[in-house]
Design a protein around this motif. Structure first.
Motif, PDB file in Angstrom:
ATOM      1  N   VAL A   4      -1.841   8.468  -2.361  1.00 33.91           N
ATOM      2  CA  VAL A   4      -2.396   9.367  -1.329  1.00 33.91           C
ATOM      3  C   VAL A   4      -2.830   8.746  -0.211  1.00 33.91           C
ATOM      4  N   VAL A   5      -2.690   9.316   0.974  1.00 25.43           N
ATOM      5  CA  VAL A   5      -3.392   8.720   1.994  1.00 25.43           C
ATOM      6  C   VAL A   5      -4.514   9.795   2.673  1.00 25.43           C
ATOM      7  N   ASP A   6      -5.501   9.317   2.720  1.00 26.98           N
ATOM      8  CA  ASP A   6      -6.906   9.982   3.221  1.00 26.98           C
ATOM      9  C   ASP A   6      -7.099  11.201   2.234  1.00 26.98           C
ATOM     10  N   PRO A   7      -7.287  11.011   0.788  1.00 23.99           N
ATOM     11  CA  PRO A   7      -7.321  12.185   0.097  1.00 23.99           C
ATOM     12  C   PRO A   7      -8.287  13.186   0.262  1.00 23.99           C
ATOM     13  N   THR A   8      -9.292  12.954   1.062  1.00 23.09           N
ATOM     14  CA  THR A   8     -10.508  13.831   1.097  1.00 23.09           C
ATOM     15  C   THR A   8     -10.281  14.506   2.334  1.00 23.09           C
ATOM     16  N   GLY A   9      -9.167  14.254   3.271  1.00 20.66           N
ATOM     17  CA  GLY A   9      -8.923  15.003   4.523  1.00 20.66           C
ATOM     18  C   GLY A   9      -9.682  14.807   5.466  1.00 20.66           C
ATOM     19  N   GLN A  10     -10.755  13.707   5.479  1.00 19.59           N
ATOM     20  CA  GLN A  10     -11.573  13.363   6.429  1.00 19.59           C
ATOM     21  C   GLN A  10     -11.322  12.858   7.588  1.00 19.59           C
ATOM     22  N   GLY A  11     -10.284  12.258   7.749  1.00 18.15           N
ATOM     23  CA  GLY A  11      -9.709  11.547   8.838  1.00 18.15           C
ATOM     24  C   GLY A  11      -9.994   9.999   8.634  1.00 18.15           C
ATOM     25  N   LEU A  12     -10.283   9.683   7.322  1.00 15.44           N
ATOM     26  CA  LEU A  12     -10.373   8.252   7.074  1.00 15.44           C
ATOM     27  C   LEU A  12      -9.157   7.336   6.883  1.00 15.44           C
ATOM     28  N   ASP A  13      -9.155   5.940   7.189  1.00 18.32           N
ATOM     29  CA  ASP A  13      -8.343   5.117   6.992  1.00 18.32           C
ATOM     30  C   ASP A  13      -8.324   4.818   5.570  1.00 18.32           C
ATOM     31  N   VAL A  14      -7.851   5.459   4.474  1.00 22.76           N
ATOM     32  CA  VAL A  14      -7.999   5.307   3.150  1.00 22.76           C
ATOM     33  C   VAL A  14      -6.696   5.431   2.398  1.00 22.76           C
ATOM     34  N   TYR A  15      -6.377   4.762   1.507  1.00 18.78           N
ATOM     35  CA  TYR A  15      -5.182   5.010   0.564  1.00 18.78           C
ATOM     36  C   TYR A  15      -6.047   5.139  -0.877  1.00 18.78           C
ATOM     37  N   GLN A  16      -5.437   5.972  -1.741  1.00 11.66           N
ATOM     38  CA  GLN A  16      -6.003   5.935  -3.070  1.00 11.66           C
ATOM     39  C   GLN A  16      -4.786   6.075  -4.088  1.00 11.66           C
ATOM     40  N   PHE A  17      -5.096   5.245  -4.866  1.00 10.31           N
ATOM     41  CA  PHE A  17      -3.789   5.055  -5.733  1.00 10.31           C
ATOM     42  C   PHE A  17      -4.221   5.381  -7.427  1.00 10.31           C
ATOM     43  N   GLU A  18      -3.439   6.053  -8.283  1.00 10.65           N
ATOM     44  CA  GLU A  18      -3.311   6.091  -9.698  1.00 10.65           C
ATOM     45  C   GLU A  18      -2.619   5.237 -10.465  1.00 10.65           C
ATOM     46  N   PHE A  19      -3.015   4.500 -11.376  1.00 17.67           N
ATOM     47  CA  PHE A  19      -1.865   3.516 -12.207  1.00 17.67           C
ATOM     48  C   PHE A  19      -2.261   3.968 -13.578  1.00 17.67           C
ATOM     49  N   GLN A  20      -1.403   3.555 -14.053  1.00 18.06           N
ATOM     50  CA  GLN A  20      -1.553   3.827 -15.902  1.00 18.06           C
ATOM     51  C   GLN A  20      -0.438   2.663 -16.561  1.00 18.06           C
ATOM     52  N   SER A  21      -1.159   2.339 -17.649  1.00 16.82           N
ATOM     53  CA  SER A  21      -0.646   1.291 -18.440  1.00 16.82           C
ATOM     54  C   SER A  21      -0.818   1.758 -19.783  1.00 16.82           C
ATOM     55  N   GLU A  22      -0.425   0.937 -20.690  1.00 17.16           N
ATOM     56  CA  GLU A  22      -0.678   1.461 -22.092  1.00 17.16           C
ATOM     57  C   GLU A  22      -2.102   0.889 -22.553  1.00 17.16           C
ATOM     58  N   LYS A  23      -2.709  -0.039 -21.917  1.00 19.17           N
ATOM     59  CA  LYS A  23      -4.110  -0.130 -21.934  1.00 19.17           C
ATOM     60  C   LYS A  23      -5.138   0.597 -21.366  1.00 19.17           C
ATOM     61  N   LEU A  24      -4.986   0.948 -19.992  1.00 22.96           N
ATOM     62  CA  LEU A  24      -5.705   1.326 -18.952  1.00 22.96           C
ATOM     63  C   LEU A  24      -5.284   2.222 -18.101  1.00 22.96           C
ATOM     64  N   HIS A  25      -6.289   3.304 -17.680  1.00 22.26           N
ATOM     65  CA  HIS A  25      -5.770   4.163 -16.514  1.00 22.26           C
ATOM     66  C   HIS A  25      -6.871   4.185 -15.281  1.00 22.26           C
ATOM     67  N   GLU A  26      -6.375   3.881 -14.231  1.00 18.68           N
ATOM     68  CA  GLU A  26      -7.287   3.568 -13.293  1.00 18.68           C
ATOM     69  C   GLU A  26      -7.065   4.359 -12.073  1.00 18.68           C
ATOM     70  N   LEU A  27      -8.183   4.604 -10.952  1.00 19.45           N
ATOM     71  CA  LEU A  27      -8.041   5.151  -9.807  1.00 19.45           C
ATOM     72  C   LEU A  27      -8.719   3.956  -8.847  1.00 19.45           C
ATOM     73  N   VAL A  28      -7.773   3.716  -7.829  1.00 16.05           N
ATOM     74  CA  VAL A  28      -8.209   2.678  -6.736  1.00 16.05           C
ATOM     75  C   VAL A  28      -8.024   3.247  -5.686  1.00 16.05           C
ATOM     76  N   LEU A  29      -8.993   2.816  -4.762  1.00 15.45           N
ATOM     77  CA  LEU A  29      -9.363   3.093  -3.233  1.00 15.45           C
ATOM     78  C   LEU A  29      -9.510   1.963  -2.330  1.00 15.45           C
ATOM     79  N   PHE A  30      -8.528   1.981  -1.323  1.00 15.23           N
ATOM     80  CA  PHE A  30      -8.988   0.857  -0.511  1.00 15.23           C
ATOM     81  C   PHE A  30      -9.070   1.755   1.025  1.00 15.23           C
ATOM     82  N   GLY A  31     -10.159   1.451   1.706  1.00 14.58           N
ATOM     83  CA  GLY A  31     -10.130   1.655   3.081  1.00 14.58           C
ATOM     84  C   GLY A  31     -10.640   0.544   3.987  1.00 14.58           C
ATOM     85  N   LEU A  32     -10.586   0.962   5.234  1.00  8.14           N
ATOM     86  CA  LEU A  32     -10.673  -0.207   6.170  1.00  8.14           C
ATOM     87  C   LEU A  32     -11.840   0.704   7.178  1.00  8.14           C
ATOM     88  N   VAL A  33     -12.744   0.020   7.306  1.00 10.68           N
ATOM     89  CA  VAL A  33     -14.052   0.614   8.289  1.00 10.68           C
ATOM     90  C   VAL A  33     -14.485  -0.503   9.140  1.00 10.68           C
TER      91      VAL A  33
END
Length: 282
Positions: free
Chosen positions: A206-235
């Motif tokens: 998802v690009v800018d998941p909160t809709g606030q106009g931020l330069d942000v990517y958010q990812f959801e990853f799933q594996s057999e062992k872990l489930h993650e939410l990861v955010l990258f932003g440039l400020v």
């Protein structure tokens, strides 16, 4: 009421109890009294069923706050004005509870909005690298703090449930240049480099998941062992470009019970960059 059942016919007679309800409502409920049901031929079992139905109607009438006048009984005394107001208030509260609980309500209120119940744990804000703020639940404990990063453990028993936030200075002015312009392609590339889980599946990008106009990517990853939410932003911090990263992860088996909390955590991401003020035009 006449009921037919095969070759057997039986008749049930019912008397009506007149019920007075506030605001001009009038209810009538069947009342069981001596000689209410008379069996004609076969049908003793069905007679009992009719009594049960009449009783249920009477209970419903009572729950709605009606005053039932039994046949032959003296009329009840008129309640005082204060008693009537109290009774009407009770009915309104009861009706509100029914509407809130009813599955037929067109737009049911979210669980968090009903009387303040089911709210998540309180959040504690943290500042990372003087570049951004992120909040963590109060029961998350920090176990590593560096000048440009913080790590938390979310579960004392489960060591794989962790949260991390970090930042570093980069030469890129935006995420498209730093990571790539296509968030899905970036997520697919990152899915093969997950900690502790090795290869993972990209569930969502998802690009800018909160809709606030931020330069942000958010990812959801799933594996057999872990489930993650990861955010990258440039400020930006002054003249510096800061690449920010926030990650929350838990064992895959616990994901369903933690996903809403994790999304709430990432939604608290906030850049400390001062808003740009345009110079007034001459």
């Amino acid at each position: 009421i006449f009921l037919q059942g095969g070759s057997a016919a039986w008749q049930a007679s019912a008397q009506l109890c007149h019920c007075s309800v506030a605001e001009g409502m009038a209810l009538a409920a069947p009342c069981q009294s001596s000689g209410l049901l008379r069996r004609s031929g076969k049908g003793r079992a069905r007679a009992g069923a009719r009594v049960a139905i009449a009783s249920a109607a009477l209970v419903l009438t009572l729950r709605l706050g009606a005053t039932v006048v039994m046949p032959g009984a003296p009329a009840p005394a008129q309640p005082s004005a204060q008693a009537q107001q109290s009774r009407q208030a009770s009915r309104r509260v009861f009706a509100g509870m029914l509407l809130a609980a009813s599955p037929l309500t067109a737009s049911p209120a979210p669980a968090k909005a009903i009387l303040g119940l089911f709210e998540g744990p309180p959040m504690v804000p943290y500042t990372v690298f003087d570049a951004f703020n992120i909040s963590a639940p109060a029961d998350f404990k920090t176990f590593e703090t560096q000048p440009n990063s913080i790590r938390w453990r979310g579960d004392k028993i489960q060591p794989l449930e962790q949260m991390s936030a970090g930042a570093k200075v980069v030469k890129y002015s935006d995420l498209a240049t730093a990571l790539g312009s296509n968030a899905t392609e970036v997520g697919e590339r990152l899915s093969s480099k997950r900690p502790w889980g090795g290869n993972a599946t990209l569930v969502e990008a998802v690009v800018d998941p909160t809709g606030q106009g931020l330069d942000v990517y958010q990812f959801e990853f799933q594996s057999e062992k872990l489930h993650e939410l990861v955010l990258f932003g440039l400020v930006h911090r002054g003249s510096e470009n800061i690449l920010c990263n926030v990650a929350v992860r838990t064992p895959s088996l616990l994901w369903e019970g933690r996903k809403d909390l994790f999304k709430d955590i990432l939604a608290t991401f906030k850049s400390l960059e001062a808003p740009k003020v345009e110079a007034p035009k001459a």
